[in-house]
Design an enzyme around this catalytic site. Sequence first.
Site: not given
Ligand code: IPE
Ligand code: IPE
Ligand code: MG
Length: 243
Positions: A18, A35, A129
Amino acid sequence: MSEFEKNPPLTHVAIIMDGNGRWAKKRLLPRVAGHNAGMMAMKEIVRRSAELGIKYLTVYAFSTENWKRSDEEVGGIFRLLVKYVDSELAEITKNNVRVRVMGDYSPVPAPARESLEKALETTADNDGLVFTIALNYGSRAEITRAVKSIAKDVKSGVIAPEDVTEQLISSRLYTGEENGNIPDPDLIIRTSGEERLSNFMLWQSAYSELEFTDVLWPDFTPEVFEKMLEEYGHRERRFGGRK
Ligand code: IPE
Ligand code: IPE
Ligand code: MG
């Protein structure tokens, strides 16, 4: 390759990757750039996990709720998946990594689906792995699907209600038979300072150790990873028993 040894044993590490969006925002870049940087970080963690001899690595790449994001972002994420497979498949194959997917990837755009299928097929005989990508994954959807499949079997008389056990439920999850029975995660790491599971492995995490770091996923390095594995070594796991 040396077998990864830790006390308590560490067979399966799962990561909620995240913070890509915040990483990009800090740099005034589009979210997709975050990303992309996150994918580079993931490459390094897969490589290091294989080097360390970890048996199972699972990453949360896209949740069932992430479709709420803009078409531009969602499209960008799946294009990156194609890029990842194109650039990494040769190396992960050579490193004896087996790719698996958990989640219903049928709705993902065709190029990404085809890349995934290529990765699954190409690495199917590898026994190093096990790298599982949680894609269009949500734990509630996963449990619902398992309950439906069990309900069908009960209705048709293949199994009796008394046969519904914890083991049976586990076997019908994405981590069950269809993916070679992946053990429950010993450790779940979440980056970016958020401290929640966000619908990730709710059943499987019953006794997982949880670790959180403020590091945003694109900044997550093998060094940070190894520090977190080190911290796991200090945990005392009881599983409801006494020490
Ligand atoms: C969880 O992260 C999903 C992934 C890392 C793929 P999100 O960014 O979607 O989760 P919330 O919305 O902060 O809970
Ligand atoms: C995690 O990073 C990746 C996915 C959920 C696909 P985020 O895109 O949720 O990044 P933040 O939480 O907005 O910083
Ligand atoms: Mg996120």
